[in-house]
Write a protein that holds these residues in place. Structure first.
Motif, PDB file in Angstrom:
ATOM      1  N   ARG A   1       0.832  -1.199   0.000  1.00 55.69           N
ATOM      2  CA  ARG A   1       0.000   0.000   0.000  1.00 55.69           C
ATOM      3  C   ARG A   1       0.869   1.253   0.000  1.00 55.69           C
ATOM      4  O   ARG A   1       2.001   1.266   0.464  1.00 55.69           O
ATOM      5  CB  ARG A   1      -0.922   0.014   1.224  1.00 55.69           C
ATOM      6  CG  ARG A   1      -0.219   0.296   2.547  1.00 55.69           C
ATOM      7  CD  ARG A   1      -1.076   0.006   3.774  1.00 55.69           C
ATOM      8  NE  ARG A   1      -2.288   0.800   3.806  1.00 55.69           N
ATOM      9  CZ  ARG A   1      -3.214   0.703   4.772  1.00 55.69           C
ATOM     10  NH1 ARG A   1      -3.055  -0.163   5.769  1.00 55.69           N
ATOM     11  NH2 ARG A   1      -4.300   1.440   4.747  1.00 55.69           N
TER      12      ARG A   1
ATOM     13  N   GLN B   1      -5.422  -2.353  -3.769  1.00 55.86           N
ATOM     14  CA  GLN B   1      -6.358  -3.469  -3.892  1.00 55.86           C
ATOM     15  C   GLN B   1      -6.914  -3.543  -5.311  1.00 55.86           C
ATOM     16  O   GLN B   1      -6.926  -4.615  -5.932  1.00 55.86           O
ATOM     17  CB  GLN B   1      -7.502  -3.346  -2.888  1.00 55.86           C
ATOM     18  CG  GLN B   1      -8.426  -4.565  -2.909  1.00 55.86           C
ATOM     19  CD  GLN B   1      -9.727  -4.328  -2.171  1.00 55.86           C
ATOM     20  OE1 GLN B   1     -10.338  -3.270  -2.283  1.00 55.86           O
ATOM     21  NE2 GLN B   1     -10.163  -5.321  -1.398  1.00 55.86           N
TER      22      GLN B   1
ATOM     23  N   MET C   1      -0.632  -7.024   2.141  1.00 60.21           N
ATOM     24  CA  MET C   1      -1.900  -6.294   2.117  1.00 60.21           C
ATOM     25  C   MET C   1      -2.581  -6.371   3.473  1.00 60.21           C
ATOM     26  O   MET C   1      -2.448  -7.366   4.187  1.00 60.21           O
ATOM     27  CB  MET C   1      -2.797  -6.898   1.029  1.00 60.21           C
ATOM     28  CG  MET C   1      -4.164  -6.266   0.877  1.00 60.21           C
ATOM     29  SD  MET C   1      -5.029  -6.874  -0.614  1.00 60.21           S
ATOM     30  CE  MET C   1      -4.261  -5.872  -1.895  1.00 60.21           C
TER      31      MET C   1
END
Length: 484
Positions: A63, A113, A132
């Motif tokens: 991320r 995502q 994640m």
């Protein structure tokens, strides 16, 4: 056919263009030294085969959409900076890269995502693994976009550097799509705890918090009683507010499901076949929620930052009130303990309170929208290579990343007494997973928080009304896992 090919190439080019790359290939020490982390491979690391992958780039998707406390800093590092976590990751990176003749590259993406979903569905092999947060990973797992770890060579969850207890709790029907352990630290940072102000404990004659924990007497009833009695109108204006007065506790509505888990109540329990079954309509669940509701709905016990709308409310109300010495407790993920280094008052760290004294263990919930897991995408073309590198990263982490995080960052730099070190052991050793929050079955977490926000406790009737749609949502996940 030409249209399909053009669409595919466009998708791939967009994916590659939107990546932020952090390569650890050109690593430099710059002559700097790091705090005592050995940087040597463990026996388990050395025992793994030293396969030559001829300069292969091992790509980890992560991320890039979080604040500084949740950005992944545990994947790779390019140089020694004298920052303990960075330098431990640097040393681990060197060990793994040299063992396999590879370079490790971190691909940081804001909408990671969607990026991962698009790439996997397009059969684009632009990354080897994904680090994640477990909620987003849960959604992709239900879409059958990951490989079951039982089909990934070399990864052995029975090894001590993997968190097998949590991994087993995250599985369904014997299928495990998530890996965590010494290899990553965000799952630890996202584990709930309770910080307490030691000066206020003494001033208010609240006893010895550590003895209360060790004697098994740290319960939600004790927690609530202290919170309710500690809140005070310090400036005498007959109004309790976060700018001038003292609160028993600061927190947020997300504390409610965490407190339920700490009491041993989760939305599902798994049968002998590792299949989850609905469990929120038990007598104990009703009783536990009644205690949680009583505490969290009492304005004389705690202040909830999400009752306010200004942007920086979390830092101003929660962190600010506690750091300024005007709250006895701060219930928060463990990462916020690191923020307290500049706090004037001494503070300590406690586990979440138990349901009652008869409960055998203190349980710790995780904040699933921040706790990270490693996943292998279905686009992986060489599961043996990926498995060997992941296993090596995990094995090499014990004497590097884990030591830096646990022994140095948490225990030496964050805690201010020996007792808090023991409490951290308790917090991280007994974590409990509620699968419904990972897979977001019928938005249960939000439902629990909404009941707490309400003017009366409607738990029994609300749970009765959502039971059927919850089970329907859960069964869809079970079916998808069976297909995968």
């Amino acid at each position: 056919m030409k249209k399909r090919i053009i669409c595919f190439l466009l998708a791939v080019s967009m994916i590659l263009a939107m990546c932020v790359l952090v390569s650890c290939d050109k690593s430099e020490s710059n002559g700097k030294t790091s705090e005592a982390v050995s940087g040597e491979g463990s026996a388990a690391f050395e025992a793994l085969p030293s396969t030559d992958y001829n300069g292969y780039t091992f790509r980890v998707l992560t991320r890039d959409d979080a604040d500084q406390y949740w950005l992944p800093n545990d994947v790779c590092a390019t140089e020694i900076t004298s920052e303990v976590i960075n330098d431990a990751v640097f040393k681990r990176t060197e060990l793994v890269q040299n063992k396999f003749n590879i370079k490790i590259e971190q691909l940081m993406k804001t909408d990671y995502q969607d990026f991962a979903r698009t790439a996997i569905q397009s059969n684009d092999d632009s990354f080897d693994v994904i680090l994640m947060d477990s909620m987003r990973a849960g959604q992709l797992a239900v879409e059958n976009l990951f490989i079951n770890y039982s089909d990934v060579s070399y990864v052995d969850f029975s090894n001590s550097y993997w968190d097998k207890t949590t991994i087993d709790q995250l599985s369904i029907g014997g299928k495990s799509y998530f890996a965590l352990g010494d290899i990553n630290i965000t799952d630890n940072n996202a584990t709930w705890c309770v910080l307490f102000n030691k000066r206020l404990y003494a001033d208010l004659d609240l006893g010895n918090a550590y003895e209360c924990v060790n004697e098994g007497k740290w319960t939600i009833d004790v927690f609530y009683d202290i919170c309710k009695n500690a809140t005070g109108d310090l400036n005498g204006d007959s109004v309790i507010d976060y700018t001038n007065d003292r609160y028993g506790a600061v927190g947020q509505y997300e504390c409610a499901p965490a407190l339920m888990a700490a009491a041993g109540v989760t939305s599902v329990v798994k049968d002998s076949d590792d299949i989850p079954e609905f469990a929120l309509d038990s007598a104990k669940a009703n009783d536990v929620f009644a205690k949680v509701y009583k505490y969290m709905s009492d304005p004389d016990a705690m202040i909830r930052a999400d009752d306010y709308s200004f942007a920086d409310r979390w830092n101003v109300i929660n962190v600010g009130t506690f750091m300024s010495g005007r709250a006895v407790y701060y219930m928060c993920p463990l990462t916020h303990a690191v923020q307290m280094r500049e706090m004037v008052d001494d503070y300590g760290i406690l586990p979440l309170p138990k349901y009652d004294e008869a409960q055998e263990k203190y349980y710790s919930a995780m904040q699933f929208n921040n706790a990270t897991v490693y996943c292998v995408p279905k686009t992986c073309k060489d599961t043996e290579r990926v498995g060997l590198i992941l296993e090596a990263m995990a094995a090499a982490s014990t004497d590097t990343l884990k030591q830096a995080y646990y022994d140095i960052t948490l225990q030496r730099r964050t805690t201010r007494d020996e007792e808090s070190k023991e409490m951290i052991d308790i917090i991280l050793e007994n974590r409990i997973v509620d699968l419904s929050y990972v897979y977001d079955w019928n938005q249960l977490r939000q439902t629990i928080q909404d009941i707490v926000r309400g003017s009366s406790n409607t738990y029994a009737s609300t749970i009765d009304s959502i039971k059927t749609p919850f089970i329907t949502s859960m069964n869809k996940t079970i079916e998808k896992f069976a297909e995968g």
